[in-house]
Design a protein around this motif. Structure first.
Motif, PDB file in Angstrom:
ATOM      1  N   VAL A   4       6.324   0.107 -11.117  1.00 42.12           N
ATOM      2  CA  VAL A   4       5.876  -0.729 -10.004  1.00 42.12           C
ATOM      3  C   VAL A   4       6.804  -0.477  -8.819  1.00 42.12           C
ATOM      4  O   VAL A   4       8.019  -0.653  -8.924  1.00 42.12           O
ATOM      5  CB  VAL A   4       5.888  -2.219 -10.382  1.00 42.12           C
ATOM      6  N   LEU A   6       7.603  -1.070  -4.638  1.00 44.92           N
ATOM      7  CA  LEU A   6       7.411  -1.834  -3.405  1.00 44.92           C
ATOM      8  C   LEU A   6       7.957  -1.022  -2.246  1.00 44.92           C
ATOM      9  O   LEU A   6       9.121  -0.630  -2.248  1.00 44.92           O
ATOM     10  CB  LEU A   6       8.139  -3.178  -3.499  1.00 44.92           C
ATOM     11  N   TYR A  30       2.806  -1.222  -4.032  1.00 46.73           N
ATOM     12  CA  TYR A  30       2.537  -2.267  -3.051  1.00 46.73           C
ATOM     13  C   TYR A  30       3.245  -1.875  -1.757  1.00 46.73           C
ATOM     14  O   TYR A  30       4.454  -1.603  -1.757  1.00 46.73           O
ATOM     15  CB  TYR A  30       3.067  -3.626  -3.521  1.00 46.73           C
ATOM     16  N   ALA A  63       8.559 -10.486  -2.883  1.00 41.34           N
ATOM     17  CA  ALA A  63       9.109 -10.034  -4.163  1.00 41.34           C
ATOM     18  C   ALA A  63       8.612 -10.905  -5.310  1.00 41.34           C
ATOM     19  O   ALA A  63       8.255 -10.402  -6.387  1.00 41.34           O
ATOM     20  CB  ALA A  63      10.636 -10.034  -4.112  1.00 41.34           C
ATOM     21  N   ILE A  66       4.899 -10.085  -6.248  1.00 47.13           N
ATOM     22  CA  ILE A  66       4.745  -8.877  -7.060  1.00 47.13           C
ATOM     23  C   ILE A  66       5.261  -9.117  -8.475  1.00 47.13           C
ATOM     24  O   ILE A  66       4.643  -8.679  -9.463  1.00 47.13           O
ATOM     25  CB  ILE A  66       5.484  -7.698  -6.401  1.00 47.13           C
ATOM     26  N   GLN A  67       6.367  -9.818  -8.594  1.00 55.02           N
ATOM     27  CA  GLN A  67       6.897 -10.137  -9.917  1.00 55.02           C
ATOM     28  C   GLN A  67       5.885 -10.943 -10.724  1.00 55.02           C
ATOM     29  O   GLN A  67       5.701 -10.706 -11.931  1.00 55.02           O
ATOM     30  CB  GLN A  67       8.209 -10.915  -9.773  1.00 55.02           C
ATOM     31  N   GLU A  70       2.921  -8.393 -11.673  1.00 51.35           N
ATOM     32  CA  GLU A  70       3.211  -7.210 -12.485  1.00 51.35           C
ATOM     33  C   GLU A  70       4.283  -7.440 -13.557  1.00 51.35           C
ATOM     34  O   GLU A  70       4.430  -6.629 -14.460  1.00 51.35           O
ATOM     35  CB  GLU A  70       3.659  -6.055 -11.582  1.00 51.35           C
ATOM     36  N   ILE A  73       9.646  -5.366 -10.880  1.00 54.54           N
ATOM     37  CA  ILE A  73       9.680  -4.459  -9.733  1.00 54.54           C
ATOM     38  C   ILE A  73      10.642  -3.355 -10.116  1.00 54.54           C
ATOM     39  O   ILE A  73      11.846  -3.579 -10.232  1.00 54.54           O
ATOM     40  CB  ILE A  73      10.150  -5.171  -8.443  1.00 54.54           C
ATOM     41  N   LEU A  76      12.327  -0.329  -5.301  1.00 56.80           N
ATOM     42  CA  LEU A  76      12.183  -0.808  -3.919  1.00 56.80           C
ATOM     43  C   LEU A  76      12.500   0.349  -2.992  1.00 56.80           C
ATOM     44  O   LEU A  76      13.556   0.994  -3.125  1.00 56.80           O
ATOM     45  CB  LEU A  76      13.152  -1.957  -3.641  1.00 56.80           C
ATOM     46  N   VAL A 114      14.829  -8.552  -4.386  1.00 58.71           N
ATOM     47  CA  VAL A 114      14.380  -7.901  -5.630  1.00 58.71           C
ATOM     48  C   VAL A 114      15.466  -7.832  -6.698  1.00 58.71           C
ATOM     49  O   VAL A 114      15.155  -7.707  -7.887  1.00 58.71           O
ATOM     50  CB  VAL A 114      13.852  -6.471  -5.366  1.00 58.71           C
TER      51      VAL A 114
END
Length: 269
Positions: A4, A6, A30, A63, A66-67, A70, A73, A76, A114
């Protein structure tokens, strides 16, 4: 399991190129943008989340989102940034602060957002997009050089602070790539009464000519993938034309006056 990723500033330029390439390689990506609604019809292969990197609460919220979706993360990529040019004496202090807010404090906000999730998994990777300009003070680009140089040094410190947690950090310093950064760059106005007018104009002409002949940002996407998949990474990577990368080595070995003379000749000063 797909990683994943970001990416800040993912709507165009280097960020878009990185995200597009990583999606094609099976990553979950993302991107972010201050105004994602402007890109709703641009058929990006990954979602854009609304984010102003200068707002630490906004960074935390993105953050967290997304956590929640998914469960982690993995990577980044701090790519969001702004350009700024002009003689320091005539550059408004508010614009200098704005450049630091985006290029320096913005990545710090994102890393703070993150790191709790990466630390919980005892793994993660942060890639900061800096610049070849961050290795040297360039005429009429001193503020931009300073923002990127500061981010590079912070990355060096953080790598030592995070290594025992299984979290890695590195910098990619691009040279000139064919992006739209020039359209959003702040240019101090060229004042008719300014002692800088002639030389500032010459430097801007060289910068614009270089941008017109610069490389495709898709090359950065491929480089990022290679870095993500490496087991033993370097702290600093450079991307760009041969002479751009060579300039960093020349600065390390040449006397200051000699190196500055090369820059003056390059910019026709």
């Amino acid at each position: 399991m797909s990683k994943v990723v970001l990416i800040t500033g993912g709507s165009s330029g280097i960020g878009k190129a990185i995200g597009t390439h990583l999606v094609s390689r099976g990553y979950i990506v993302y991107g972010t943008s201050r105004n994602p609604e402007q890109f709703s019809g641009h058929s990006l292969p990954f979602p854009l989340l609304k984010l102003d990197v200068t707002d630490p609460e906004n960074a935390i919220a993105v953050a967290h989102e997304i956590q929640e979706k998914e469960g982690r993360i993995d990577v980044l990529i701090n790519n969001a940034g702004v350009g700024i040019t002009g003689p320091l004496e005539e550059t408004p202090t508010a614009e200098i602060r704005r450049a630091f807010d985006t290029n320096f404090y913005g990545p710090i906000h994102m890393m703070k957002a993150v790191l709790p999730y990466m630390r919980a998994h005892r793994k993660g990777l942060i890639i900061n997009i800096t610049s070849i300009a961050g290795y040297m003070g360039l005429p009429y680009r001193g503020v931009y050089s300073a923002t990127k140089g500061a981010l590079s040094l912070v990355s060096e410190s953080m790598q030592m602070e995070l290594y025992h947690m299984g979290i890695d950090i590195c910098n990619i310093a691009p040279g000139d790539f064919n992006t739209n950064i020039a359209h959003g760059r702040y240019h101090s106005p060229v004042l008719d009464t300014s002692d800088y007018k002639k030389h500032y104009g010459r430097v801007m002409k060289v910068i614009n000519e270089q941008m017109a002949d610069s490389a495709d940002p898709s090359l950065i996407g491929k480089k990022v993938e290679r870095i993500i998949e490496k087991k033993n990474r370097k702290l600093h990577y450079k991307a760009g034309a041969f002479m751009e990368k060579m300039s960093v080595k020349l600065k390390q070995v040449l006397p200051d006056k000699v190196f500055n003379k090369l820059l003056l000749n390059h910019y026709k000063l």
